[in-house]
Structure formats: C-alpha cells, structure tokens
Design an enzyme around this catalytic site. Structure first.
Site, PDB file in Angstrom:
ATOM      1  N   GLY A 169     -10.134  17.037 -16.065  1.00  0.00           N
ATOM      2  CA  GLY A 169     -11.539  16.848 -15.711  1.00  0.00           C
ATOM      3  C   GLY A 169     -12.370  16.531 -17.084  1.00  0.00           C
ATOM      4  N   CYS A 171      -5.546  17.088  -6.287  1.00  0.00           N
ATOM      5  CA  CYS A 171      -6.673  17.213  -7.498  1.00  0.00           C
ATOM      6  C   CYS A 171      -7.893  16.123  -7.051  1.00  0.00           C
ATOM      7  CB  CYS A 171      -5.840  16.950  -8.700  1.00  0.00           C
ATOM      8  SG  CYS A 171      -6.805  16.688  -9.943  1.00  0.00           S
ATOM      9  N   CYS A 181     -13.161  20.556  -6.711  1.00  0.00           N
ATOM     10  CA  CYS A 181     -11.902  20.927  -7.742  1.00  0.00           C
ATOM     11  C   CYS A 181     -11.174  21.956  -7.128  1.00  0.00           C
ATOM     12  CB  CYS A 181     -12.379  21.406  -9.118  1.00  0.00           C
ATOM     13  SG  CYS A 181     -11.209  21.719 -10.344  1.00  0.00           S
TER      14      CYS A 181
HETATM   15  N1  DGL Z   1      -7.840  20.886  -9.780  1.00  0.00           N
HETATM   16  C1  DGL Z   1      -8.239  19.707 -10.332  1.00  0.00           C
HETATM   17  C2  DGL Z   1      -9.317  18.869  -9.601  1.00  0.00           C
HETATM   18  O1  DGL Z   1      -9.320  19.228  -8.295  1.00  0.00           O
HETATM   19  C3  DGL Z   1      -8.404  19.208 -11.865  1.00  0.00           C
HETATM   20  C4  DGL Z   1      -8.894  20.339 -12.611  1.00  0.00           C
HETATM   21  C5  DGL Z   1      -8.655  19.976 -14.030  1.00  0.00           C
HETATM   22  O2  DGL Z   1      -7.691  19.824 -14.570  1.00  0.00           O
HETATM   23  O3  DGL Z   1      -9.921  19.537 -14.888  1.00  0.00           O
HETATM   24  O4  DGL Z   1     -10.262  18.141 -10.115  1.00  0.00           O
END
Ligand code: DGL
Length: 262
Positions: free
Chosen positions: A40, A71, A184
């Site tokens: 992110g 993600c 997220c």
């Molecule tokens: N879990 C991820 C998402 O749904 C990414 C989180 C990250 O690595 O910043 O956005």
C-alpha cells in the site's frame, strides 16, 4: 482445481480462511509476499511487477487454474493487466465493499479504511462513482499508513496500534459513522480494536466470503465438482509471523520460503 492466492503478507489469509470453508477438493497455494510488504505504500508500477511475477510463478510452478488476488491494493494496480495477460485463467480480485456498506448503513455515514495506494487508485474512484449517489451517503475515507506493518509484526492488540486507529476513527465515531468498510485484507485482524474504539454498534464490511463464493461459482462453470478435501500450502518471500498464521487458519500449517521473480 489448483488455485493460487496472494497478498503482501498475512492479510490474504482472511480470504484463504473463507475459501477453505467454501471450496472443496482443491489445492490452494498461498504466497505471502512479505519481502515487498507493505504494498500500500509502493508505486503502482512496483505493485504491478510483484503481481505479475507471482502469477507467472504460480502458472509455471503449480499450473494453477485460478488466481485470487487477495489484496485490494494489488487488485487496483494489476487486475486489468493480469486479465489481459492470462485470458484463460479464472481471476478473482478484491475490492472494498462499498456496495454492501451502502446497503447496510442506517445513518448514511460510511467509513472506508484502506491503504494509501488503494484510495488514490482509479479503480476505487470508479467503485465509488458506481455506487454512491444511489442514496444520500457521506463517505469518510481514511488511508492507514503503517497499520499493515503493525499487523505483520503481530501487534494487533498493542497500545501503539490502538493509538493509530483512534486518531483515524475518533472523527468517524463523532460523526455517527455506523458502517466501516475494511478495504484492506489485513484489517479484519484489528477488527476487535476497531469495534472497541467505535463503541456503539458497528457494521464491519469485509469481503472474504464474497470472494470465496465468486471463486466457487467460476470454478463450477468450468466443471469443478466441489467434493473432497482442500489442501493448503503456504509460502512466504520474506519473514512471516507463524503464530499469526496459526491464529488465522486455526491450525498449524507449515510455511515454506519461496523466491519469486529473481
Ligand atoms: N492486504 C493488502 C490489501 O488488501 C495490502 C496491504 C499492504 O501490503 O499494504 O490492500
């Protein structure tokens, strides 16, 4: 049915958990790209390159039939390119649950927590444009830089994590937000803290179950029988908190190291 699932770290395991209870008779390969976390706070070009490398790896090494981008950030940056590059692959992405949030809220005030990259992406804006306007809605969008790192370090109940969340959530609480979109896949891991801070009854919208159902429907269209047990294999490109993996999946699953894209 062989399915590759990936995220920058632990977050995508919230999607794996839903998939394990929905999809039968499959091999699930999960890659936690912890070497490059947090996605992110990377550029779109970087996130796209990680996503392409992982997909290529899944296809070459495991001959996957389906890919789940577990993600929101990688979906925003890469899903269109992935679909063009692999038209025969079933591809399921992850998007913030704006639609269910709008359908659920009573106060008309909806909070959205997501990574900086997801919120500044075109895809998010398109999603908002498609759904807001159907009724009178106020959206409170909040990027949460640093939160993924806290979660990756297993600090889901820490005072420091609580302080971060309080700073972002207090304004929403004061405004009467009653529904929060967890935009997220890492954030369901801090849902206890979010509920504690918001105090009053809160609808938390996450997307794991919807993704699992969508994957099953697409798999069945291609003749998947959905019988038998599903096996899970977990890989990480860097360090991962194995205790959190056990907490998330509910049992011990060995985590192997993997090198992708070099
Ligand atoms: N879990 C991820 C998402 O749904 C990414 C989180 C990250 O690595 O910043 O956005």
């Amino acid at each position: 049915m062989k399915v590759g699932v990936f995220d920058s770290g632990l977050g995508g395991l919230t999607v794996v958990k839903s998939t394990l209870s929905t999809l039968k008779g499959a091999e699930l390969y999960y890659i936690a790209d912890t070497k490059h976390a947090p996605y992110g706070e990377k550029t779109k070009a970087q996130i796209l390159s990680y996503s392409l490398d992982i997909t290529r790896y899944f296809i070459e090494k495991h001959q996957i039939d389906a890919l789940v981008v577990a993600c929101n950030t990688a979906t925003s940056a890469a899903i269109e390119t992935l679909r063009k590059a692999y038209p025969d692959l079933i591809i399921v992405g992850t998007e913030p649950g704006i639609k269910p949030a709008i359908e659920t809220t009573r106060s008309g005030k909806v909070g959205v927590l997501a990574t900086p990259a997801t919120l500044r992406g075109e895809k998010y804006q398109q999603l908002v444009d498609a759904h807001v306007g159907k009724r009178e809605i106020s959206l409170y969008e909040q990027a949460c830089p640093g939160l993924v790192e806290q979660i990756e370090q297993g600090k889901t109940e820490d005072p420091e994590t609580e302080t971060m969340l309080r700073r972002w959530l207090e304004p929403m609480r004061k405004e009467g937000v009653d529904t929060i979109v967890l935009g997220c896949t890492h954030y369901p891991l801090v849902s206890n803290l979010i509920e504690k801070i918001m105090v009053h009854r809160l609808n938390l919208i996450h997307t794991g179950d919807a993704i699992a159902k969508r994957l099953l429907a697409l798999a069945q269209e291609k003749g998947h029988q959905n019988e038998g047990t599903t096996k899970l294999h977990i890989y990480a490109t860097g360090v991962i908190e194995e205790k959190s993996v056990v907490n998330l999946i509910g049992r011990k699953v060995p985590v192997s190291s993997v090198c992708v894209g070099e």
